[in-house]
Enzyme design. Sequence first.
Site, PDB file in Angstrom:
ATOM      1  N   ALA A  45       0.869  -1.181   0.000  1.00 26.45           N
ATOM      2  CA  ALA A  45       0.000   0.000   0.000  1.00 26.45           C
ATOM      3  C   ALA A  45       0.901   1.225   0.000  1.00 26.45           C
ATOM      4  O   ALA A  45       1.841   1.311   0.788  1.00 26.45           O
ATOM      5  CB  ALA A  45      -0.906   0.014   1.234  1.00 26.45           C
ATOM      6  N   GLU A  46       0.613   2.164  -0.880  1.00 27.50           N
ATOM      7  CA  GLU A  46       1.500   3.315  -1.053  1.00 27.50           C
ATOM      8  C   GLU A  46       1.595   4.177   0.200  1.00 27.50           C
ATOM      9  O   GLU A  46       2.551   4.929   0.380  1.00 27.50           O
ATOM     10  CB  GLU A  46       1.046   4.169  -2.229  1.00 27.50           C
ATOM     11  N   ASN A  47       0.598   4.076   1.102  1.00 31.38           N
ATOM     12  CA  ASN A  47       0.651   4.858   2.339  1.00 31.38           C
ATOM     13  C   ASN A  47       1.545   4.219   3.391  1.00 31.38           C
ATOM     14  O   ASN A  47       1.688   4.765   4.485  1.00 31.38           O
ATOM     15  CB  ASN A  47      -0.758   5.069   2.901  1.00 31.38           C
TER      16      ASN A  47
END
Length: 218
Positions: A45-47
């Site tokens: 997940a990019e976060n």
Amino acid sequence: MNPKEIIARRIAQEFSDGMVVNLGFGIPNHSADFIPESVNVVLQAENGALRFGGTPTAQTSDPDLGNSGGMPITLLPGASTFDMRTSFAIIRGGHVDMTVLGALEVSENGDIANWLIPGVLSPGMGGAMDLLVGANKVIASIQHTDKKGNSKVLKQCKLPLSASGVVDMIITNLAVFIVSKDGLVLTEVAPGVSVEEVLEKTEANVIVADNVKEMVLA
């Protein structure tokens, strides 16, 4: 089975052992619920999360753990969380084998528009532009037509582009296309969908593969 689930289930069939796969918000994130049992894929997940699985229950959900769309996730054994700088170092460093992103429009030559409809409130580009040029393979997931029945798989995108010529595969609720140097190749159709229906509902020029298969949606 609704259109979004068809797309999510078909996305999951692209996962394979050891792959690092980034999932965008919406339908791509939903594909984490359909990872084949025999496949050990590393979802990112990019976060700032690496190695997560499907959606937790209300009892097991942790409010501090979420995917790129802010929805709860389940961390798997060996998972890690980290800051955004580290996450984008992974993406920009070429360590993501594949990204699956939602789209507003896609074109026959692999252009993708997924961040802005002029005059309409937009959540912003997020990490899409980094992922589109940083991942080794790009899959665009999109419902085949809009609410009026107009194709979203176009000869040319009409909305502002996120990136040009980067999409390798398009997965819709009706079909799977491969973006090749010769054009857009239809390789699969959804159960109950004919090649003729796909062609009728697709604005883009389409090359029909010699052996069009039915999607696997296990």
